[in-house]
Scaffold this active site. Structure first.
Site, PDB file in Angstrom:
ATOM      1  N   SER A 171      37.524  33.803  42.833  1.00 52.85           N
ATOM      2  CA  SER A 171      38.198  33.927  43.282  1.00 52.85           C
ATOM      3  C   SER A 171      37.919  35.833  43.710  1.00 52.85           C
ATOM      4  O   SER A 171      36.571  36.601  43.132  1.00 52.85           O
ATOM      5  CB  SER A 171      39.731  34.882  42.786  1.00 52.85           C
ATOM      6  N   ALA A 172      37.747  36.096  44.764  1.00 52.78           N
ATOM      7  CA  ALA A 172      37.177  38.021  45.415  1.00 52.78           C
ATOM      8  C   ALA A 172      37.979  39.022  44.318  1.00 52.78           C
ATOM      9  O   ALA A 172      37.517  39.789  44.286  1.00 52.78           O
ATOM     10  CB  ALA A 172      38.188  37.846  46.599  1.00 52.78           C
ATOM     11  N   ASP A 173      39.069  38.467  43.476  1.00 54.22           N
ATOM     12  CA  ASP A 173      39.291  39.778  43.002  1.00 54.22           C
ATOM     13  C   ASP A 173      37.996  39.820  41.811  1.00 54.22           C
ATOM     14  O   ASP A 173      37.965  41.776  41.409  1.00 54.22           O
ATOM     15  CB  ASP A 173      40.456  38.681  41.692  1.00 54.22           C
ATOM     16  N   LYS A 194      48.017  35.869  53.607  1.00 56.21           N
ATOM     17  CA  LYS A 194      47.588  36.071  51.672  1.00 56.21           C
ATOM     18  C   LYS A 194      46.397  36.829  51.906  1.00 56.21           C
ATOM     19  O   LYS A 194      45.342  36.312  52.279  1.00 56.21           O
ATOM     20  CB  LYS A 194      47.740  34.852  50.728  1.00 56.21           C
ATOM     21  N   LYS A 209      44.655  33.454  35.424  1.00 53.63           N
ATOM     22  CA  LYS A 209      45.284  32.753  35.578  1.00 53.63           C
ATOM     23  C   LYS A 209      44.861  31.434  34.802  1.00 53.63           C
ATOM     24  O   LYS A 209      43.865  30.934  34.772  1.00 53.63           O
ATOM     25  CB  LYS A 209      45.657  31.861  36.359  1.00 53.63           C
ATOM     26  N   ASP A 221      35.048  28.062  43.775  1.00 51.31           N
ATOM     27  CA  ASP A 221      35.858  28.273  44.445  1.00 51.31           C
ATOM     28  C   ASP A 221      35.512  29.258  43.371  1.00 51.31           C
ATOM     29  O   ASP A 221      36.153  29.300  42.671  1.00 51.31           O
ATOM     30  CB  ASP A 221      37.157  27.536  44.579  1.00 51.31           C
ATOM     31  N   GLU A 250      51.126  44.869  43.151  1.00 52.47           N
ATOM     32  CA  GLU A 250      50.539  43.623  44.340  1.00 52.47           C
ATOM     33  C   GLU A 250      52.044  42.903  45.093  1.00 52.47           C
ATOM     34  O   GLU A 250      52.390  42.805  44.698  1.00 52.47           O
ATOM     35  CB  GLU A 250      49.378  43.068  43.958  1.00 52.47           C
TER      36      GLU A 250
END
Ligand code: PSU
Ligand code: MN
Length: 300
Positions: free
Chosen positions: A139-141, A86, A158, A137, A25
């Site tokens: 993540s779309a991951d 991003k 993370k 929040d 990535e």
């Protein structure tokens, strides 16, 4: 192949011949690491993939063109350029329409890798649920893992995240979290958390078999989490102190949304005197190597 997608000749030939290919990535290049560590790490990752007998495919959207298999000059441009977007999955359409250069996050990279027929992908750490309840929040991951059949090799999520919440969401979404030679979920710079993985796997061959079985039965994405190399890993207690300071700085600076992760990573690098940066680089390259071994095992 799709006409909206640029795939390098080398990657196209490797996919057609059923050779091992590893997607890499670009958000970690454009937003996760500082110059020149970013371009060095990207090149070392590509070299690690080649050394293990697979073909690297670094993915980004240079000047609005979704591309699988960046050239070295495209890679360097991305690493140097200011104002690179991003892009997560939702941002790609606008980047293409407006011909903007964008780095792809885990979610966007998975989508483009899949479109090019690439099944294995290496990164540093995936995004997940952030710690604060407010602002909310996630993540779309995580949702991309639920929908796209790509194996993501990482050092866990993370360590700036809420890990128990992140793992619960992955379970809900039906995403396996495999520990590579570990039963404890790795926490990025920190080698392990107190949380369990869904299964421990000990060889590239076992990982390839498990991923093949998962997708055969209708599963989509999966995570293979490998602990950060021990020489550079950060002890949990030291890390927590740096993180609370970085989080206060992020709040004071008003960093929200897509800016949070890059802000925290940069601040942690300063607070740790470069130790988190060294760990981040080493774990990215180690994941690229392992991903290549799995990609090769998947072809035989
Ligand atoms: N791994 C790293 N550094 C990074 C990332 C991964 O070592 O910067 C990126 C990935 O692209 C991941 C993103 O998708 O961080 C998460 O961003 P967010 O928290 O905004 O979803
Ligand atoms: Mn977010």
């Amino acid at each position: 192949m799709n006409d909206w997608l640029t795939v390098s000749a080398e990657v196209r030939a490797a996919v057609a011949a059923n050779r091992g290919v590893v997607a890499l990535e670009s958000t970690l290049i454009a937003h996760g690491l500082p110059w020149p560590a970013n371009v060095e790490t990207a090149r070392e990752s590509e070299a690690a993939v080649r050394a293990a007998g697979a073909v690297p495919a670094t993915i980004a959207i240079p000047h609005g063109a979704p591309t699988v298999g960046l050239s070295d000059s495209q890679l360097e441009e991305l690493a140097r350029a200011p104002n690179v977007l991003k892009a997560s999955r939702r941002d790609m359409g606008a980047a293409v329409a407006l011909k903007r250069s964008a780095a792809t996050t885990v979610s966007a990279t998975m989508a483009l890798a899949h479109a090019a027929g690439v099944r294995v992908f290496a990164t540093g750490g995936i995004g997940g649920a952030h710690r604060d309840a407010e602002p909310f929040d996630i993540s779309a991951d995580l949702t991309e893992l639920a929908r796209t059949p790509v194996l993501v090799v990482c050092a866990g999520a993370k360590s700036i995240l809420h890990l128990p919440r992140t793992l619960e969401i992955l379970e809900t979404l039906g995403v396996p979290v495999w520990g590579y030679r570990t039963a404890a979920f790795p926490a990025f710079y920190v080698r392990e958390s107190a949380l369990p993985v869904s299964a421990r796997l000990d060889s590239p061959r076992d990982v390839a078999s498990a991923f093949a079985a998962h997708t055969r039965m209708g599963g989509n994405g999966a995570i293979l989490a490998q602990p950060c190399p021990p020489e550079v890993a950060v002890p949990a207690t030291e890390f927590e102190a740096w993180l609370s300071e970085a989080e206060s700085a992020a709040r004071a600076a008003g960093a929200t949304g897509a800016k949070v992760t890059p802000f925290l990573l940069a601040r942690l690098g300063e607070l740790s005197g470069g130790r988190t940066l060294a760990a981040n680089r080493a774990l990215i390259v180690a994941n690229a190597r392992l991903a290549a071994e799995v990609a090769v095992a998947l072809t035989s």
